[in-house]
Design a protein around this motif. Structure first.
Motif, PDB file in Angstrom:
ATOM      1  N   ARG B 249      40.471  41.579  23.307  1.00  0.00           N
ATOM      2  CA  ARG B 249      41.066  41.953  24.489  1.00  0.00           C
ATOM      3  C   ARG B 249      40.218  42.454  25.160  1.00  0.00           C
ATOM      4  O   ARG B 249      39.090  42.910  25.435  1.00  0.00           O
ATOM      5  N   LEU B 250      40.433  42.421  26.862  1.00  0.00           N
ATOM      6  CA  LEU B 250      39.813  42.854  27.548  1.00  0.00           C
ATOM      7  C   LEU B 250      40.571  43.890  28.992  1.00  0.00           C
ATOM      8  O   LEU B 250      41.655  43.064  29.497  1.00  0.00           O
ATOM      9  N   ASP B 251      39.662  44.472  30.076  1.00  0.00           N
ATOM     10  CA  ASP B 251      40.278  44.829  30.740  1.00  0.00           C
ATOM     11  C   ASP B 251      39.789  44.220  32.333  1.00  0.00           C
ATOM     12  O   ASP B 251      38.320  43.872  32.214  1.00  0.00           O
ATOM     13  N   THR B 252      40.308  44.259  33.286  1.00  0.00           N
ATOM     14  CA  THR B 252      39.834  43.758  34.871  1.00  0.00           C
ATOM     15  C   THR B 252      40.536  44.398  36.082  1.00  0.00           C
ATOM     16  O   THR B 252      41.511  43.847  36.067  1.00  0.00           O
ATOM     17  N   ASN B 253      39.575  44.332  36.846  1.00  0.00           N
ATOM     18  CA  ASN B 253      39.786  44.629  38.352  1.00  0.00           C
ATOM     19  C   ASN B 253      40.491  43.896  38.881  1.00  0.00           C
ATOM     20  O   ASN B 253      40.049  42.568  39.361  1.00  0.00           O
ATOM     21  N   ARG B 254      41.130  43.614  40.369  1.00  0.00           N
ATOM     22  CA  ARG B 254      42.138  42.825  40.846  1.00  0.00           C
ATOM     23  C   ARG B 254      41.138  42.070  41.648  1.00  0.00           C
ATOM     24  O   ARG B 254      41.624  41.484  42.492  1.00  0.00           O
ATOM     25  N   THR B 255      40.641  42.678  41.652  1.00  0.00           N
ATOM     26  CA  THR B 255      39.100  41.577  43.491  1.00  0.00           C
ATOM     27  C   THR B 255      38.312  40.449  42.336  1.00  0.00           C
ATOM     28  O   THR B 255      38.020  40.245  43.181  1.00  0.00           O
ATOM     29  N   LEU B 256      38.544  40.932  40.722  1.00  0.00           N
ATOM     30  CA  LEU B 256      37.634  39.591  39.684  1.00  0.00           C
ATOM     31  C   LEU B 256      38.233  38.651  39.941  1.00  0.00           C
ATOM     32  O   LEU B 256      38.365  38.512  39.169  1.00  0.00           O
ATOM     33  N   THR B 257      38.551  37.817  41.156  1.00  0.00           N
ATOM     34  CA  THR B 257      39.457  37.234  40.937  1.00  0.00           C
ATOM     35  C   THR B 257      38.707  35.980  40.213  1.00  0.00           C
ATOM     36  O   THR B 257      38.900  35.093  39.377  1.00  0.00           O
ATOM     37  N   GLU B 258      37.050  35.351  40.332  1.00  0.00           N
ATOM     38  CA  GLU B 258      36.873  34.442  39.248  1.00  0.00           C
ATOM     39  C   GLU B 258      36.745  34.871  38.251  1.00  0.00           C
ATOM     40  O   GLU B 258      37.346  33.792  37.057  1.00  0.00           O
ATOM     41  N   ALA B 259      36.749  35.851  37.693  1.00  0.00           N
ATOM     42  CA  ALA B 259      36.684  35.994  36.041  1.00  0.00           C
ATOM     43  C   ALA B 259      38.068  35.911  35.629  1.00  0.00           C
ATOM     44  O   ALA B 259      38.090  35.584  34.831  1.00  0.00           O
ATOM     45  N   MET B 260      39.045  36.374  36.267  1.00  0.00           N
ATOM     46  CA  MET B 260      40.085  36.098  35.998  1.00  0.00           C
ATOM     47  C   MET B 260      40.855  35.057  35.782  1.00  0.00           C
ATOM     48  O   MET B 260      41.867  34.362  35.064  1.00  0.00           O
ATOM     49  N   ARG B 261      40.313  34.210  36.049  1.00  0.00           N
ATOM     50  CA  ARG B 261      40.639  32.244  36.017  1.00  0.00           C
ATOM     51  C   ARG B 261      39.965  31.891  34.800  1.00  0.00           C
ATOM     52  O   ARG B 261      40.156  30.761  34.265  1.00  0.00           O
ATOM     53  N   LEU B 262      38.952  32.809  34.345  1.00  0.00           N
ATOM     54  CA  LEU B 262      37.916  32.123  33.499  1.00  0.00           C
ATOM     55  C   LEU B 262      38.810  32.467  32.047  1.00  0.00           C
ATOM     56  O   LEU B 262      38.448  31.409  31.495  1.00  0.00           O
ATOM     57  N   TYR B 263      39.217  33.801  32.409  1.00  0.00           N
ATOM     58  CA  TYR B 263      39.716  34.753  31.429  1.00  0.00           C
ATOM     59  C   TYR B 263      41.180  33.103  30.782  1.00  0.00           C
ATOM     60  O   TYR B 263      41.124  32.842  30.185  1.00  0.00           O
ATOM     61  N   ARG B 264      41.771  33.079  31.738  1.00  0.00           N
ATOM     62  CA  ARG B 264      43.245  32.301  31.864  1.00  0.00           C
ATOM     63  C   ARG B 264      42.608  30.846  31.638  1.00  0.00           C
ATOM     64  O   ARG B 264      42.794  30.179  30.416  1.00  0.00           O
ATOM     65  N   ALA B 265      41.703  30.610  32.208  1.00  0.00           N
ATOM     66  CA  ALA B 265      41.308  28.679  31.807  1.00  0.00           C
ATOM     67  C   ALA B 265      40.843  28.700  30.276  1.00  0.00           C
ATOM     68  O   ALA B 265      40.765  27.923  29.208  1.00  0.00           O
ATOM     69  N   GLU B 266      40.569  29.969  29.628  1.00  0.00           N
ATOM     70  CA  GLU B 266      39.803  30.208  28.206  1.00  0.00           C
ATOM     71  C   GLU B 266      40.436  30.381  26.885  1.00  0.00           C
ATOM     72  O   GLU B 266      40.503  30.611  25.989  1.00  0.00           O
ATOM     73  N   GLY B 267      41.894  30.845  27.290  1.00  0.00           N
ATOM     74  CA  GLY B 267      42.446  30.712  26.673  1.00  0.00           C
ATOM     75  C   GLY B 267      43.571  32.715  26.558  1.00  0.00           C
ATOM     76  O   GLY B 267      44.074  32.269  25.138  1.00  0.00           O
ATOM     77  N   HIS B 281      42.877  47.115  36.289  1.00  0.00           N
ATOM     78  CA  HIS B 281      44.570  46.268  36.671  1.00  0.00           C
ATOM     79  C   HIS B 281      45.203  45.551  36.344  1.00  0.00           C
ATOM     80  O   HIS B 281      46.540  45.227  36.371  1.00  0.00           O
ATOM     81  N   HIS B 282      44.733  44.614  35.413  1.00  0.00           N
ATOM     82  CA  HIS B 282      44.965  44.035  34.534  1.00  0.00           C
ATOM     83  C   HIS B 282      44.549  44.022  33.364  1.00  0.00           C
ATOM     84  O   HIS B 282      43.220  44.151  32.744  1.00  0.00           O
ATOM     85  N   TRP B 283      44.830  43.070  32.068  1.00  0.00           N
ATOM     86  CA  TRP B 283      44.836  43.757  30.832  1.00  0.00           C
ATOM     87  C   TRP B 283      44.764  42.412  29.812  1.00  0.00           C
ATOM     88  O   TRP B 283      46.696  41.639  30.156  1.00  0.00           O
ATOM     89  N   PHE B 284      43.953  41.417  29.112  1.00  0.00           N
ATOM     90  CA  PHE B 284      44.097  40.824  28.754  1.00  0.00           C
ATOM     91  C   PHE B 284      44.226  40.324  28.164  1.00  0.00           C
ATOM     92  O   PHE B 284      42.742  40.831  27.289  1.00  0.00           O
ATOM     93  N   ALA B 285      44.158  39.337  27.112  1.00  0.00           N
ATOM     94  CA  ALA B 285      44.073  38.966  24.665  1.00  0.00           C
ATOM     95  C   ALA B 285      44.517  37.833  25.080  1.00  0.00           C
ATOM     96  O   ALA B 285      44.237  37.276  25.664  1.00  0.00           O
TER      97      ALA B 285
END
Lengths: 289, 289
Positions: B249-267, B281-285
């Motif tokens: 899992r990981l967390d990220t800031n709402r301004t880091l849109t490229e990072a969030m795109r990468l996370y989603r693309a990687e599952g 602002h956002h948490w992913f797993a």
DNA sequence: CATGATTGCTGACTTTAGTCAGCCATTTCG
DNA sequence: CGAAATGGCTGACTAAAGTCAGCAATCATG
């Protein structure tokens, strides 16, 4: 476009070049490794090495002495000309050479390894394209006295090739072209070079009262297909036109099919025999505007 | 394919490299010109120059002294850290720099000049392709102790960038990650490097009894878009799986849109808040197979 | 404030690279 | 044949590149 070329020069040339060098220069100085590599399993003439690597004669001699001292090469007398010496690898030298060769493979593979299949295919085809076009643009064409070493090297290569291709052999001296005829204003001799190596030539005769004539058009196998022949021909025609000629003509042998293709593509048409050159089978001419 | 890469290295790297160097090294030794160029009109820190040019500290110092003696640069105290010194061009140095810059343009143009328009377009697009893919393949990823200089450089750059992008600034020490947590077996710190320059990093925490967590994923602007972030992420996931983790899992800031795109693309999929990171602002797993 | 780490500088080297003039052997040309 | 050109070798250089140990200033940390 200039920006792209600059970025390319900066990153690719620097980084890959440095990497390449560091691989080569692991056991011995870079210059020695490069020389050892350039000699190759087939051996090479000292003079050829000097022009290919663009080294000072004294420095090269010293490098060869070092390699000889390390038992990697032997320098022996030349085959035909006793002044030109030939270098051959010893067994130990051959082992070293294969080591360098292996490292070069390894380095190349390390570039491909981190990429996906699609990326690899794109990279190699882009590399081949860059290499081809870059080679074409690094060829410089300029006038040269036919007595100069570069010109002589071209004429030797030209004669060697024709001797191999003609059924009856070839003898330059039977061509009936005097060196003095190829010096302005009586004529012109052009040489195409890449860095210091001559890779092509072409000559123009401007006999008073006769049409201009193109002779000795030759392009080294290493740059064939890059438009060097076309550029040489164009330069010669331009010079002829500037000198007041209204047409140029030339003769050629039936075995030189690529040359004839070039002439036709450039607007030459076949004409009747106009000289008694023993090696000629076809005669061409082109009007100059 | 290997053969193509080798030919490319040989001809392009050697020939263009030599040409490039001879242009740069006209008035002063090559190393000095390169250094002068690298300093640039904006100035640079000595430490940055050392890693970028991969020079010995003593040698670099001497080169700077020479340039200073020639009145081309001034070395002054650093801004924040008094040990890190900064180099700036003098007026004379700026003139010299523009001269080098002009030569570089000239060289690039000399490559393009002999070609036709079509050839030019093909050459530049092939060059851009080679550069991109080569850069991607020269990035190496490996573990590194977070206390090492390379790692520190990454973390500094990471912090600097986040401080710039977050509305509220960024303070690394508030992240709540202890250096010891990023050393095996408790975790892992990976650094991506091109030659000697660190261009990316990523960290993995493996807290006992909790899911694995990815932190500090950063990629330098110079190599963004080449899949370095993806490779770092993949390596970290592989390590987590090897250590027995069933998810990361990981967390990220709402301004880091490229990072969030990468996370989603990687599952990765978004999950509810699992920590009290003030910058998140956002948490992913993502489940690991 | 004491301590250790970091950063840069200097002196004292070694190694590589590159140049130049002079020499000798061989070949080519008149 | 003798003179000139060519190719290579050696001695005597200079310059550039690179390395290493030790020192001083600065900074982070307890």
């Amino acid at each position: 476009m200039v920006e792209t070329v600059r970025r390319f020069n900066r990153t690719v040339t620097q980084r890959v070049g440095a990497l390449d060098d560091s691989y080569l220069a692991r056991d011995r100085p870079l210059a020695q490794s490069r020389l050892l590599w350039e000699i190759g399993p087939a051996g090479a003439e000292v003079a050829a090495l000097r022009t290919r690597l663009d080294l000072d004669a004294g420095y090269l001699s010293r490098l060869l002495r070092t390699l000889e001292g390390a038992g990697l090469v032997v320098v022996g007398p030349g085959e035909s000309d006793g002044r030109v010496r030939t270098v051959r690898l010893t067994d130990a030298g051959r082992v070293e050479w294969h080591l360098l060769d292996g490292r070069s493979d390894e380095l190349a593979w390390s570039v491909l390894a981190p990429l996906t299949d699609g990326q690899r295919a794109r990279l190699t085809s882009a590399m081949a394209e860059v290499e081809r076009l870059l080679m074409a643009s690094l060829v410089t064409i300029g006038p040269c006295h036919p007595g100069e070493p570069r010109a002589r090297a071209c004429l030797r290569a030209y004669a060697r090739e024709l001797a191999k291709r003609f059924d009856v052999g070839f003898d330059l001296s039977r061509g009936g072209v005097d060196e003095q005829e190829l010096v302005p204003p009586a004529g012109l001799f052009l040489v195409a070079t890449v860095s210091t190596e001559a890779v092509g030539c072409g000559a123009l005769r401007l006999p008073p009262g006769e049409p201009a004539e193109i002779k000795r058009l030759w392009v080294s196998a290493s740059v064939r297909g890059l438009g060097v022949g076309r550029r040489l021909l164009g330069e010669l025609e331009r010079h002829a036109a500037a000198a007041g000629a209204t047409s140029v003509r030339l003769d050629t042998n039936r075995t030189l099919t690529e040359a004839m293709r070039l002439y036709r593509a450039e607007g030459y048409h076949e004409i009747p025999r106009y000289n008694d050159n023993p090696y000629a089978h076809h005669w061409f001419a082109k009007p100059l505007c």
